[in-house]
Enzyme design. Structure first.
Site, short mmCIF file in Angstrom:
data_model
loop_
_atom_site.label_atom_id
_atom_site.label_comp_id
_atom_site.label_asym_id
_atom_site.label_seq_id
_atom_site.Cartn_x
_atom_site.Cartn_y
_atom_site.Cartn_z
N ASP A 68 -58.15 32.03 -8.81
CA ASP A 68 -57.34 32.27 -10.00
C ASP A 68 -57.94 31.45 -11.16
O ASP A 68 -58.20 30.25 -11.00
CB ASP A 68 -55.92 31.78 -9.68
CG ASP A 68 -54.88 32.23 -10.68
OD1 ASP A 68 -55.15 33.18 -11.44
OD2 ASP A 68 -53.78 31.64 -10.68
N GLY B 40 -46.00 29.22 -16.52
CA GLY B 40 -45.05 28.10 -16.43
C GLY B 40 -43.60 28.55 -16.29
O GLY B 40 -43.30 29.74 -16.14
N HIS C 90 -50.53 38.17 -15.45
CA HIS C 90 -50.36 36.75 -15.09
C HIS C 90 -48.98 36.29 -15.57
O HIS C 90 -48.30 37.00 -16.30
CB HIS C 90 -51.45 35.91 -15.77
CG HIS C 90 -52.76 35.99 -15.08
ND1 HIS C 90 -53.40 34.90 -14.56
CD2 HIS C 90 -53.57 37.05 -14.81
CE1 HIS C 90 -54.54 35.28 -14.01
NE2 HIS C 90 -54.68 36.57 -14.14
N GLY C 91 -48.63 35.06 -15.16
CA GLY C 91 -47.41 34.44 -15.70
C GLY C 91 -46.18 35.31 -15.55
O GLY C 91 -45.40 35.44 -16.49
N ASN D 162 -48.94 38.27 -10.77
CA ASN D 162 -49.09 36.88 -10.33
C ASN D 162 -47.77 36.13 -10.42
O ASN D 162 -47.14 36.11 -11.48
CB ASN D 162 -50.09 36.15 -11.22
CG ASN D 162 -51.51 36.66 -11.08
OD1 ASN D 162 -51.76 37.62 -10.35
ND2 ASN D 162 -52.43 36.01 -11.75
N ILE D 163 -47.38 35.52 -9.30
CA ILE D 163 -46.12 34.77 -9.26
C ILE D 163 -46.38 33.41 -8.63
O ILE D 163 -46.78 33.32 -7.47
CB ILE D 163 -45.06 35.55 -8.46
CG1 ILE D 163 -44.72 36.86 -9.20
CG2 ILE D 163 -43.80 34.71 -8.26
CD1 ILE D 163 -43.87 37.83 -8.42
ZN LIG Z 1 -52.71 32.94 -14.81
#
Ligand SMILES: [Zn+2]
Length: 332
Positions: free
Chosen positions: A93, A192, A234-235, A277-278
């Site tokens: 990643d 985050g 992502h995120g 993505n988690i």
């Molecule tokens: Zn990422």
């Protein structure tokens, strides 16, 4: 040099093809310890879901890349022992240099991300192309994820204060020049557990933050430019308010936590988005359970007695994601 096939792993090529035509997304769960890995495999075997085990630069530093590689080998054997062989990818990643990607490929990773999104466009193209040429020339084809656009937020060694949405006009050129296998885009997700500042959100009647919606208009425009091409988000943690409440009830403090609502991710998963993505949600689930045990049983000092419940909760979370958010359950 270890090929990922020796470890029993697969690359993302076929998984993404099936995910796009099937209208679901493959889960990419980050891991850096045994309990996380066990929870991921238990959940994915039980729900019969393919899975991408993700390792960040921070995880490599924390846990050691050789240990993680052998945990991935262990994951393959563990799934088999649990009675169902699911496709498992080991993915880097946010690789930030050619060298780290090369190093991971030699270690046995079946997929790498080269993140040149912070670079000027031409430099991002050149770096991504170099990684693709190397990864694709391996005896066993290693898949590469690139990124266009910048996500806000903080994740291990990755941070950016402001996001820049992906420019749909750049994607064809980027994909053609680099020969990348999948593309991470920026349409409003963020790294985050505090994905938006309170002033970017509205509040519901209970004072809970409601984030601005994802930019599905940009996603649609990108899909028009590169039809059927694998897109990555992502995120994409949802930051369940129940976990935030448990953490705060038992002494934690996570002000202004807000994530991406699950129904928006479900909608994205039905499109060309084929990898989601988690990471933060898993961190919250573990932390909530560990804090609960510490507060309710102050005399407990056996790590298995607090990591065990944390692992059980993680497994529950991942099964829920596979079944109700990503739609990957039953696809392995
Ligand atoms: Zn990422």
């Amino acid at each position: 040099m270890t090929s990922y096939k020796e470890l029993g792993l697969v690359n993302t090529k076929d998984l993404f093809k099936k995910a796009i035509s099937g209208g679901y997304a493959i889960p990419a769960y980050n891991f850096n310890n045994m309990e996380q890995m066990q929870a991921i495999i238990q959940a994915c075997v039980e729900t019969k879901s393919p899975v991408i085990l993700q390792v960040s630069a921070g995880a490599r530093k924390y846990a050691n890349q050789n240990i993680l590689k052998n945990m991935a080998r262990g994951a393959v054997e563990y799934a088999h022992e649990l009675g169902y062989d699911i496709p498992i990818v080991l993915h880097l990643d946010h690789g930030d240099s050619f060298e780290i990607c090369k190093d991971c490929i030699e270690t046995g990773f079946s997929s790498v991300m080269i993140d040149g999104s912070h670079l000027p466009y031409d430099e991002n193209v050149a770096l991504t192309k170099k990684v693709c040429e190397h990864a694709h020339a391996q005896k066993d084809y290693v898949t590469v994820e690139g990124e266009l656009g910048v996500l806000a937020g903080v994740e291990d060694d990755v941070s950016a204060e402001h996001s820049h949405y992906t420019q749909p006009s750049e994607v064809i050129d980027f994909v053609n020049k680099t020969k990348v296998d999948s593309l991470a885009i920026s349409i409003g997700t963020s790294h985050g557990r505090a994905k938006f500042k309170p002033e970017q959100c509205t509040r519901d009647a209970n004072g809970i933050l409601i984030p601005p919606p994802l930019r599905f208009d940009i996603l649609e425009e990108i899909e028009k430019q590169i039809p059927g091409f694998p897109i990555v988000l992502h995120g994409s943690s949802s930051v369940p308010i129940e976990y935030v409440h448990i953490i705060e009830k038992f002494g934690g403090k996570l002000s202004d936590s807000v994530g991406i609502p699950e129904e928006q991710l479900r909608k994205a998963a039905k499109s060309a988005v084929c990898k989601i993505n988690i990471d933060s949600d898993g961190r919250l689930a573990m932390t909530a359970m560990i804090r609960k045990v510490f507060m309710e049983k102050p005399d407990e000092f056996d790590p298995r007695k607090y990591l065990g419940p944390a692992r059980d909760e993680l497994k529950k979370l991942y099964s829920h994601k596979n079944m109700n958010v990503l739609g990957s359950a039953g696809q392995a």
